[in-house]
Design an enzyme around this catalytic site. Sequence first.
Site, PDB file in Angstrom:
ATOM      1  N   LEU A 147       0.820  -1.347   0.036  1.00 37.03           N
ATOM      2  CA  LEU A 147       0.132   0.017  -0.069  1.00 37.03           C
ATOM      3  C   LEU A 147       0.793   1.198   0.010  1.00 37.03           C
ATOM      4  CD1 LEU A 147      -2.709  -0.905   2.504  1.00 37.03           C
ATOM      5  CD2 LEU A 147      -2.692  -1.311   0.032  1.00 37.03           C
ATOM      6  N   GLY A 149       2.272  -9.166   6.422  1.00 36.40           N
ATOM      7  CA  GLY A 149       2.869  -8.305   7.531  1.00 36.40           C
ATOM      8  C   GLY A 149       2.639  -6.747   7.117  1.00 36.40           C
ATOM      9  N   GLY A 150       2.247  -5.735   8.218  1.00 34.60           N
ATOM     10  CA  GLY A 150       2.154  -4.601   7.857  1.00 34.60           C
ATOM     11  C   GLY A 150       0.973  -4.220   6.882  1.00 34.60           C
ATOM     12  N   ASP A 151       1.481  -3.449   5.759  1.00 35.65           N
ATOM     13  CA  ASP A 151       0.646  -2.988   4.805  1.00 35.65           C
ATOM     14  C   ASP A 151       0.883  -4.000   3.429  1.00 35.65           C
ATOM     15  OD1 ASP A 151       3.059  -1.937   4.385  1.00 35.65           O
ATOM     16  OD2 ASP A 151       2.016   0.061   3.706  1.00 35.65           O
ATOM     17  N   GLU A 152       1.427  -5.045   3.702  1.00 36.05           N
ATOM     18  CA  GLU A 152       1.871  -5.683   2.537  1.00 36.05           C
ATOM     19  C   GLU A 152       0.913  -7.166   2.429  1.00 36.05           C
ATOM     20  OE1 GLU A 152       6.416  -6.775   1.077  1.00 36.05           O
ATOM     21  OE2 GLU A 152       5.565  -8.436   2.275  1.00 36.05           O
TER      22      GLU A 152
END
Length: 268
Positions: free
Chosen positions: A150, A190-193
């Site tokens: 993102l 993970g995170g925005d991935e």
Amino acid sequence: MSSVVIDIESVLRAAGVYEQELGPLAIRHVDTLGADQDQFWGDEGIFETEGVQTQVVSFRRNWWQLGVVPRARGALAAGLRVKALSYGLLLAMVALSLQLVRIFHRAEERATRDPLTALPNRRLLLERARQLVSLSNRSGLGFGLCYVDLNGFKPVNDKLGHHAGDAVLLEVAKRLLGALRQSDTVARTGGDEFVILLPLMQGADEARQVIRKLAQALEPPISYRGHQIDIGASFGCALYPTDAENLEALMAVADTRMYEMKAYSKQA
């Protein structure tokens, strides 16, 4: 396969065994032909004692035989009590089994699913990707792997808080799933991935079509408590076996292409 330690005393107590007026009790395995196996609970020698009352309990693929030496009075009543406690023990074991199944499924879900979006996590993604590699090696049918990262996600957390960030991730997951086939896998790693597996993808043109479709799905702003949040994404796709000969190399190619697109979008 799972291995579980059982407190047999607690199971027998829950089955009402100790409420019965019985003598010494023992339990042993028997096979499907009725052959005696090793005793695993109770006083030794009970099954060889004269007048011992026995009852076989079937539990899934296992057969247990309960043996009890009735007290001097009421041998017939003791036999009936043995049958009663055997079925009580069976019910207790069934309840234990159902509880273990629920625990197993919850543990499996925690181990393979992202807790926020319920999408497959990296572990499940790699498992499915390895299956696609094996299928491709046998059949010659390729597949695609696409990284989605993102753009502008960090300012959402910084300005609106982590609840807003969670809402964005949930909406992104929903849109990605809506833009793809049921046979495709969308994972949050993970995170925005996010990482997407695309079975039966044969060429670069098809990959570009998928990227356009995903970009269009993420284009509309996301509404959150009166705010309109614009979230774009950078994509990087790679095809197996066209772009790489193993899974690790394939993921590296897709990751590199995703960062190249991200760098290009920052310059534009």
